[in-house]
Structures are given as structure tokens and as C-alpha cells.
Design a protein around this motif. Structure first.
Motif, PDB file in Angstrom:
ATOM      1  N   VAL A  63       1.432  -1.327   0.000  1.00  0.00           N
ATOM      2  CA  VAL A  63      -0.135   0.177  -0.214  1.00  0.00           C
ATOM      3  C   VAL A  63       0.884   1.157  -0.302  1.00  0.00           C
ATOM      4  O   VAL A  63       0.437   2.367  -0.859  1.00  0.00           O
ATOM      5  N   VAL A  64       1.823   1.574   0.808  1.00  0.00           N
ATOM      6  CA  VAL A  64       2.983   2.400   1.243  1.00  0.00           C
ATOM      7  C   VAL A  64       3.433   2.157  -0.484  1.00  0.00           C
ATOM      8  O   VAL A  64       3.529   3.299  -0.213  1.00  0.00           O
ATOM      9  N   ASP A  65       3.929   1.351  -0.850  1.00  0.00           N
ATOM     10  CA  ASP A  65       4.937   1.819  -2.757  1.00  0.00           C
ATOM     11  C   ASP A  65       3.736   2.288  -3.465  1.00  0.00           C
ATOM     12  O   ASP A  65       3.980   3.227  -4.114  1.00  0.00           O
ATOM     13  N   GLU A  66       2.665   1.985  -3.051  1.00  0.00           N
ATOM     14  CA  GLU A  66       1.768   1.644  -4.732  1.00  0.00           C
ATOM     15  C   GLU A  66       0.870   3.728  -4.406  1.00  0.00           C
ATOM     16  O   GLU A  66       0.866   3.683  -5.516  1.00  0.00           O
ATOM     17  N   ILE A  67       1.278   3.417  -3.084  1.00  0.00           N
ATOM     18  CA  ILE A  67       0.490   5.528  -3.027  1.00  0.00           C
ATOM     19  C   ILE A  67       1.932   6.102  -3.154  1.00  0.00           C
ATOM     20  O   ILE A  67       1.643   6.819  -3.739  1.00  0.00           O
ATOM     21  N   ARG A  68       2.892   6.128  -3.022  1.00  0.00           N
ATOM     22  CA  ARG A  68       4.186   6.840  -3.381  1.00  0.00           C
ATOM     23  C   ARG A  68       3.902   6.384  -4.975  1.00  0.00           C
ATOM     24  O   ARG A  68       4.450   7.519  -5.985  1.00  0.00           O
ATOM     25  N   SER A  69       4.074   5.625  -5.542  1.00  0.00           N
ATOM     26  CA  SER A  69       4.179   5.258  -7.191  1.00  0.00           C
ATOM     27  C   SER A  69       3.094   6.113  -7.817  1.00  0.00           C
ATOM     28  O   SER A  69       3.231   6.686  -8.810  1.00  0.00           O
ATOM     29  N   ARG A  70       1.266   5.869  -7.133  1.00  0.00           N
ATOM     30  CA  ARG A  70       0.369   6.684  -7.538  1.00  0.00           C
ATOM     31  C   ARG A  70       0.405   8.507  -7.407  1.00  0.00           C
ATOM     32  O   ARG A  70       0.265   9.425  -8.616  1.00  0.00           O
ATOM     33  N   CYS A  71       1.424   9.340  -6.790  1.00  0.00           N
ATOM     34  CA  CYS A  71       1.835  10.325  -6.277  1.00  0.00           C
ATOM     35  C   CYS A  71       3.301  10.611  -7.443  1.00  0.00           C
ATOM     36  O   CYS A  71       2.483  11.784  -8.214  1.00  0.00           O
ATOM     37  N   TRP A  72       3.883   9.728  -7.997  1.00  0.00           N
ATOM     38  CA  TRP A  72       4.653   9.989  -8.867  1.00  0.00           C
ATOM     39  C   TRP A  72       4.433  10.447  -9.870  1.00  0.00           C
ATOM     40  O   TRP A  72       4.560  10.791 -10.382  1.00  0.00           O
TER      41      TRP A  72
ATOM     42  N   VAL B  68      14.182  10.374 -15.028  1.00  0.00           N
ATOM     43  CA  VAL B  68      13.379   9.377 -13.542  1.00  0.00           C
ATOM     44  C   VAL B  68      12.419   8.889 -14.970  1.00  0.00           C
ATOM     45  O   VAL B  68      11.506   9.782 -15.481  1.00  0.00           O
ATOM     46  N   ALA B  69      11.563   8.339 -14.321  1.00  0.00           N
ATOM     47  CA  ALA B  69      10.813   7.778 -14.886  1.00  0.00           C
ATOM     48  C   ALA B  69       8.919   6.949 -14.432  1.00  0.00           C
ATOM     49  O   ALA B  69       9.581   6.818 -13.393  1.00  0.00           O
ATOM     50  N   LEU B  70       8.718   6.987 -15.403  1.00  0.00           N
ATOM     51  CA  LEU B  70       7.263   5.992 -14.564  1.00  0.00           C
ATOM     52  C   LEU B  70       7.572   5.182 -13.269  1.00  0.00           C
ATOM     53  O   LEU B  70       8.297   4.543 -14.025  1.00  0.00           O
ATOM     54  N   HIS B  71       6.790   4.714 -12.291  1.00  0.00           N
ATOM     55  CA  HIS B  71       6.614   3.483 -12.093  1.00  0.00           C
ATOM     56  C   HIS B  71       5.183   3.011 -12.508  1.00  0.00           C
ATOM     57  O   HIS B  71       3.738   3.334 -12.776  1.00  0.00           O
ATOM     58  N   SER B  72       5.494   1.706 -12.389  1.00  0.00           N
ATOM     59  CA  SER B  72       4.507   0.389 -12.447  1.00  0.00           C
ATOM     60  C   SER B  72       3.247   0.489 -11.363  1.00  0.00           C
ATOM     61  O   SER B  72       4.148   0.324 -10.105  1.00  0.00           O
ATOM     62  N   LEU B  73       2.099   0.506 -12.329  1.00  0.00           N
ATOM     63  CA  LEU B  73       0.907   0.212 -10.678  1.00  0.00           C
ATOM     64  C   LEU B  73       0.680  -1.080 -10.257  1.00  0.00           C
ATOM     65  O   LEU B  73       0.530  -2.357 -11.510  1.00  0.00           O
ATOM     66  N   ARG B  74       0.193  -1.200  -9.460  1.00  0.00           N
ATOM     67  CA  ARG B  74      -0.216  -2.735  -8.360  1.00  0.00           C
ATOM     68  C   ARG B  74      -1.993  -2.509  -8.969  1.00  0.00           C
ATOM     69  O   ARG B  74      -2.551  -1.888  -9.481  1.00  0.00           O
TER      70      ARG B  74
END
Length: 743
Positions: free
Chosen positions: A318-327, A352-358
């Protein structure tokens, strides 16, 4: 000294560090007093353990609305206010009360070269904190990511009185119904858990300032969406609690503005979320000037929190996903701001690149919908993460397109070589966008839903399902339409730089052909935008986004009637403008961008029709009108031409384009200064002669009346054009008004 050095080499790690070493995160030994305390001259004390500590999680996990310490296989009743959710693995996860630890201190560390390290990081490496027994913290030196000391006294709201809990929960529901599908920066279950804790109080500790402002920002966006919606059942709830919606809206935004710098000072994930939401509100509903500044604050906060990194140590999905969504949304927001303001972007996606989503629980699609024959199939996504992934990708493409055009070193007086460079960039950009378009999943492909009466059939099939399931089906359609609008808007954006150029006598045939092609692709994209049923977006926050796209499409469609008077293409363009005006008028009473779009395009259409008539009469019917019209002596009704997503015309429209090639557009503010009507009618080039002469052969300006195409835009924009993006006409801080009041 040698004895002490030997002791350091032989010390063993202890299972329980002393208080001082634990606070400063230093390695402690098993002897008491420990060597570090003895060396520093401090009393070495070890407090008894009060509770069993949970396993330490991701260093970057700070109050992201959920606790970064995850307890698996613990009953939900273990902690008060805990909430069970299901991650990608489906295991139950509950969350302990939030920690007040500093996010920036525990942010993930990415490999850095000396050039990328801050001065304070370099000092830490030289100083060797562990051996010295002290740390360099306090955020007192620029570049220091240590958390500053914060007074944790009680505080309360000063600009607004928090409405009853029922009202706040209703507004939060609206946000996740009408905004979350469009902009993804929260994890719904964990945010709701934090929100319940926040709104159950009337005063908070200083450490709760950032999450409290996030809750207020969500309520503000929800309230903005439903204030004009008379069908919203929550209006009855507002009346029952004597809550004035407009007054509450004003109070919420003032309270957030009052604390905006403080939450940036805290440098928590909520600083990014609040700035992005406040920027969304201002750009559509208040002051675009402030929106630009606040958007930049959000991007800077994202950089400060190192959201651009993905830590392999993060065990909390969840923490990792929120960071990815915000970035990811920070990149989208920055790109969107760069488009509408015409300014360079702040994020370099080359570094810097986009993050993949879960595929998280809050994005899951109802299984009943997945069983529908229109959606079911191998490879079909089971969550809406695919929509956001495609949205992030196309904005990344747009970002590189804009960057490429801005890097072109054009001369003050554009020559043929410059125009060829612009044309090449436009063609390459179109190829990238088409490649993206071919990868859009069928579920989020609006052309798929629009063909073969598929959308109507789908809506009939799901009538028996629950209201919530039907609402989710509607949001999937809205997401598909959003991707289509974004794609067509990007095509126009890619070809607009060439359409803005002015044809001169030195322009080669290849440049003219490229301009014609750009106009054809941009017009096809604009027509598709005009046909999208945007009234589906009514009272969703994305409503204003659709109006901006429609305005751009309407301006493009105003070109054809002037350059090709009374042709089939001109009639379709005018019909498209009328569709946009009607849709904008429907939104107009409660949407200021839609209202101004209707006003501007109405004025443009009036001038366009006048220019069309003047051009036809000046050139003569036999030479200015299409051959099929002049032979019959009347204008017959024409069915709308079908245009595929690549921007190519249907066979019937290709005939029109062949007989009357589109004239390229000239630059808006230079065209009016060169209004030289052609003395001869538009000539039709003989392709057989092209190969007999050099490619660089000049084209006479009279052959393509480009100087008149944007004439109507000069007339209209000279009077009221500034109203489009200056939503507060009297705002003297707006760039549109700079210098206008100087006598």
C-alpha cells in the motif's frame, strides 16, 4: 588508544540498543556504558521495552494514511480504528495507529554519484557519523533531508468550522466516485481509515496537520463537483445540518491556503497530494496563475520525498503504491501544465521514469462486469490500473513531443529548413501516438465501444445489476472517452507547431504537402473530439478537462471553411463546431470554461462563415466551390465522413481532399498583418510535374491563401481571447493582463 580501538573491533551487536544510539540510529555494543556514549561523554541508559516491536518496513514509509508497519495475520480488532484490506496477494492486512516518524529520514536511498549527492550527504560520508558518535541532522543546511523539530501542540481550524461527520463522509464518497477514476493519488480504504480518525476530532496534534489538510482537500474537490448537481442526494443532508455549501467551499479552500506552507515544511506525502488537488481546483475553477505555482510546489515536494525512486526493500504494497500513484500523477500534472501554459516542464523524464502500478483492491472491477461478453476475453484487465497506465504513458509521450519542439533551434525568420524540421518532428510524434493508440486495451478503447452499437447493448445488459456495479461500468466508459480525448488532443498538439507557421514564397512543395497533411490529421482529430458524448462527464471533475479539449478542437475546425469554402469538409467542420457549442452551452451554467468555450467558438463561427462567403464570392462559384456542387447548382446534404484513429480520411473524404487540398494554417498573430487576398483562385497542383522539378522549388503564396486562414482568430482573440485561460478577467497578476492597464 590502541586498547580502545581493539575494543571497537571486538564489540558485538546487542539485541537492544541504548536510548541514545537508538534515537540517532547508531550501532550500539553489548557493554554498558557503550563505547559511543562513553566517547561522547553522555550517560548510557537503556529503557525497558514496553511493547513487542513490529518488524521494520520500508524506510520510505511515513504517514501515507496507513501505518508503514504491517501486521499480517492479525485480527482487525487488534487495534482501534484498524481496517482490513486485501492487497495483490489477497492476504488480510491491518494497520496500527499512525507513526509520527519522519518520512524524509526514512525515504529510500537510490545509488548516487558524487555529482548527484548533496553537500550535506558528502559531509556525512567524510565525517563518518557512526564512528564519530553523532549525526548531522536538523535540516539547517540546504540539502539536508533531516526532519526539522516540530512543536506538537494542539491546534484547530481557524477559517472554517468542520461540518458534521455525516457531511464529511458524504463529500469523501463523492470524491471517490467522481474524481478517483480520473486522478489517482490515494488508496481509498486506507485514506478512509485516516479520514474517520481525523473528522472524529475538533482539534489535533501538530503531526496531524498534513493528513487533516488532505482530508479537507478531498472534501473540497467533492463539494465542487456536487454543488451544481441538483440530483445529488447529499443536498438534503446539507440542509438538515444547516450547512451552506458555498460558504463551506470558501472556508475549506481558505483553510488549506492558510496551512499550505506548513504542510510543505513537514515534507510528507500529503504535501504532494494536497498541492496537486489544490492546483486542479484553481486551474479549472479559480485562478490559473495560482494553479501554476501550487502545481510546482507539488512537484518539488515529490522530488524532496524521492518519490521517483522504487525501493526494493519496500514490503508494504500500500505504501509503495501510494508513492507510485503520486509520482506518476506529478508527471501528468506537470505535463498538462506545460501544455496549457506553454511553458517548459519541471520534471526531466529522461532521468526519472514512471512507476508501474499494482492491481490493488480499490481498482478491482466487479466480477459481474468481467463476465459480460463485451468485456470478457483473454488478456482483459481485471482492474482499472490499465487505464491509468495508458494515461501515464501518453502524457509521457506528449512530454517528449513538447520537449523536442522546444529544442528546435529556429531562426527568427523561419526558412524552409526550419519548416522541414518541424514537419519531421510532427510526423515522428504522430507515429509515437499511433503506436500508443494500438496498445490501448479494448476495455478502454472508446472507438470499440462506439462501433456496432456496442455501448447501447452493453448498457441494456447491465440494467439488472446493482447501482454500484452500473456506476462502475459508467466510469469505465468515461475512462475510455478520456483516453480518446487525450489522444486526439495530443495529435492536434503535435501538428499545431507546423500549422502555426506562415507560408512564404521560398517554401518548397514538400513543406506545403506536410502542412496539408498536418491540417488533415488535426481536423480529423478535432472531428472525433466533437463527436464524443461529453455530457456523460457532467458533474464529474473531468468535465472541465473535456471543455479544454473541445475548445482546441473547435479552433482547428474553424480553419477549413475559410480555406475550402462550401466543400464537404467545410460543412463537416461547421457541424463539428456546432456540436461543441451545444455541448459547452449545456455545461455553461455551472462550468466557466465551458461557458467561455461556447462564447468564443460562437464568435469564431460567425466570423468563419463570413470569411467563407467572402472567399467563395471573391473566387467565383465555378472555381471556389467543389466540382460536384457547382455542377448540380445546389449544396446537397452530406453524411459525416468516417475517420479512423490514425487520422486518415474515408474514401469519400479522400475524393474531396484530392479535389480541394487543405490549405495550411498561418501563424495567428502574423497572419492579420499580411492580409493579401489572392488575385487568382486556388490552383490544383499537377502531381505529374512534381518529379520533373527540384523538391525545393518555391510555391507561390497565392496558390494557398494561408494568410487569411487565421484572420478570424486575430479578430476574435483581439477582443475576448484572453478570457479563455484568464478565468478571472480582472486578475492583474495574470499574464494575460500584464501591461494592459498601463496608460
Amino acid at each position: 588508544m590502541e586498547e580502545e580501538t581493539g575494543l571497537l573491533q571486538k564489540t558485538l551487536r546487542t539485541s537492544r540498543a541504548c536510548d541514545r544510539c537508538r534515537r540517532q540510529k547508531l550501532k550500539c555494543d553489548s557493554s554498558r556504558p557503550c563505547v559511543l556514549c562513553a566517547r561522547a561523554g553522555h550517560k548510557c541508559e537503556t529503557s525497558p521495552r514496553t511493547a513487542k516491536r513490529t518488524r521494520r518496513q520500508n524506510p520510505g514509509a511515513r504517514n501515507l494514511h496507513v501505518n508503514p508497519r504491517v501486521h499480517k495475520a492479525i485480527a482487525p480488532a487488534t487495534h482501534k480504528n484498524s481496517n482490513s484490506i486485501h492487497g495483490t496477494g489477497g492476504a488480510g492486512i491491518s494497520y496500527a495507529p499512525e507513526s509520527s516518524a519522519s518520512y524524509s529520514e526514512r525515504s529510500p536511498k537510490e545509488p548516487q554519484s558524487g555529482a548527484n549527492a548533496s553537500a550535506i550527504d558528502f559531509a556525512r560520508q567524510v565525517f563518518n557519523e557512526e564512528e564519530a558518535g553523532r549525526t548531522l541532522t536538523g535540516a539547517s543546511i540546504p540539502g539536508d533531508t533531516g526532519a526539522p523539530a516540530i512543536d506538537n501542540s494542539l491546534w484547530h481550524l481557524t477559517e472554517v468550522e468542520l461540518p458534521p461527520e455525516a457531511v464529511m463522509l458524504a463529500l469523501i464518497d463523492v470524491y471517490f466516485d467522481r474524481m478517483q477514476w480520473f486522478i489517482l493519488i490515494f488508496h481509498e480504504p486506507s485514506f478512509r481509515q485516516t479520514a474517520r480518525r481525523i473528522i472524529s476530532q475538533t482539534s489535533w496534534r501538530r503531526q496531524d496537520l498534513s493528513p487533516t489538510m488532505a482530508v479537507l482537500a478531498v472534501a473540497m474537490i467533492g463539494l465542487q463537483s456536487v454543488l451544481p448537481d441538483r440530483r445529488w442526494p447529499g443536498h438534503k443532508l446539507l440542509r438538515e445540518h444547516s450547512v451552506d455549501g458555498h460558504k463551506l467551499m470558501h472556508g475549506l479552500i481558505n483553510e488549506i491556503r492558510r496551512n499550505l506552507l506548513d504542510i510543505s515544511f513537514d515534507c510528507r506525502i500529503e504535501a504532494v497530494q494536497v498541492c496537486l488537488l489544490v492546483s486542479c481546483y484553481y486551474v479549472y475553477h479559480s485562478s490559473p496563475s495560482i494553479a501554476w505555482t501550487v502545481s510546482g510546489m507539488g512537484v518539488r515536494s515529490a522530488y524532496a520525498l524521492r518519490l521517483y525512486t522504487k525501493s526494493a526493500q519496500c514490503e508494504d504494497p500500500v505504501v509503495d503504491e501510494i508513492r507510485s500513484r503520486c509520482w506518476n500523477h506529478a508527471i501528468v500534472s506537470d505535463t498538462f501544465a506545460s501544455i496549457i501554459y506553454g511553458r517548459p516542464s519541471s520534471i526531466d523524464t529522461g532521468l526519472v521514469a514512471l512507476h508501474s502500478l499494482r492491481d490493488m483492491d480499490d481498482l478491482a472491477i466487479d466480477p459481474l462486469l468481467l463476465k459480460n461478453e463485451s468485456i470478457s476475453g483473454n488478456g482483459m484487465p481485471t482492474t482499472t490500473a490499465g487505464f491509468f497506465t495508458m494515461k501515464y504513458e501518453i502524457y509521457n509521450i506528449i512530454r517528449h513531443i513538447l520537449s523536442r519542439f522546444r529544442r528546435l533551434q529556429l531562426r527568427k525568420e523561419t526558412i524552409n529548413e526550419d519548416l522541414l524540421a518541424i514537419a519531421e518532428a510532427a510526423q515522428d510524434s504522430e507515429k509515437q501516438l499511433i503506436s500508443w493508440r494500438n496498445r490501448v486495451p479494448r476495455m478502454f478503447d472508446f472507438e470499440f465501444w462506439s462501433s456496432d452499437n456496442r455501448l447501447e447493448q452493453f448498457q441494456k445488459q447491465i440494467k439488472g445489476l446493482s447501482h454500484r456495479t452500473q456506476y462502475q461500468a459508467e466510469t469505465i466508459i468515461l475512462q475510455a472517452a478520456t483516453l480518446q480525448l487525450t489522444y486526439d488532443g495530443a495529435l492536434i498538439q503535435a501538428h499545431r507547431p507546423l500549422l502555426e507557421q506562415k507560408i512564404t514564397g521560398s517554401c518548397s512543395r514538400s513543406v506545403v504537402d506536410a502542412m496539408n497533411e498536418s491540417l488533415k490529421v488535426a481536423t480529423a482529430a478535432a472531428l472525433r473530439i466533437s463527436r464524443i458524448p461529453v455530457l456523460r462527464f457532467e458533474h464529474h471533475f473531468a468535465e472541465s478537462f473535456t471543455s479544454l479539449q473541445q475548445f482546441t478542437a473547435g479552433v482547428i475546425l474553424c480553419i477549413l471553411p475559410t480555406s475550402q469554402p462550401f466543400t464537404t469538409a467545410a460543412h463537416e467542420a461547421k457541424a463539428g463546431i456546432m456540436r461543441i457549442i451545444h455541448a459547452s452551452t449545456a455545461f455553461g451554467p455551472h462550468n466557466r470554461i465551458a461557458k467561455q468555450t461556447a462564447q468564443l467558438l460562437t464568435e469564431l463561427l460567425k466570423v468563419t462563415i463570413e470569411r467563407e462567403m467572402s472567399g467563395a464570392l471573391r473566387g467565383g462559384l465555378e472555381t471556389s466551390l467543389p466540382r460536384e456542387i457547382s455542377e448540380r447548382g445546389a449544396i446537397s446534404s452530406v453524411q459525416p465522413a468516417r475517420i479512423d484513429h490514425t487520422g486518415s480520411c474515408s474514401p469519400s473524404e479522400r475524393e474531396v481532399c484530392r479535389d480541394h487540398p487543405p490549405a495550411p494554417a498561418s501563424k495567428v498573430h502574423t497572419a492579420a498583418r499580411s492580409r493579401q487576398p489572392p488575385d487568382t483562385p486556388q490552383a490544383i497542383h499537377d502531381d505529374s510535374k512534381v518529379n520533373d522539378r527540384p523538391v525545393q522549388a518555391p510555391i507561390e503564396p497565392s496558390e494557398y491563401p494561408s494568410a487569411n486562414i487565421f484572420e478570424q482568430l486575430d479578430d476574435t482573440f483581439g477582443a475576448i481571447g484572453g478570457l479563455m485561460f484568464n478565468l478571472i478577467p480582472d486578475d492583474q497578476s495574470s499574464a494575460w493582463n500584464w501591461g494592459r492597464t498601463v496608460p
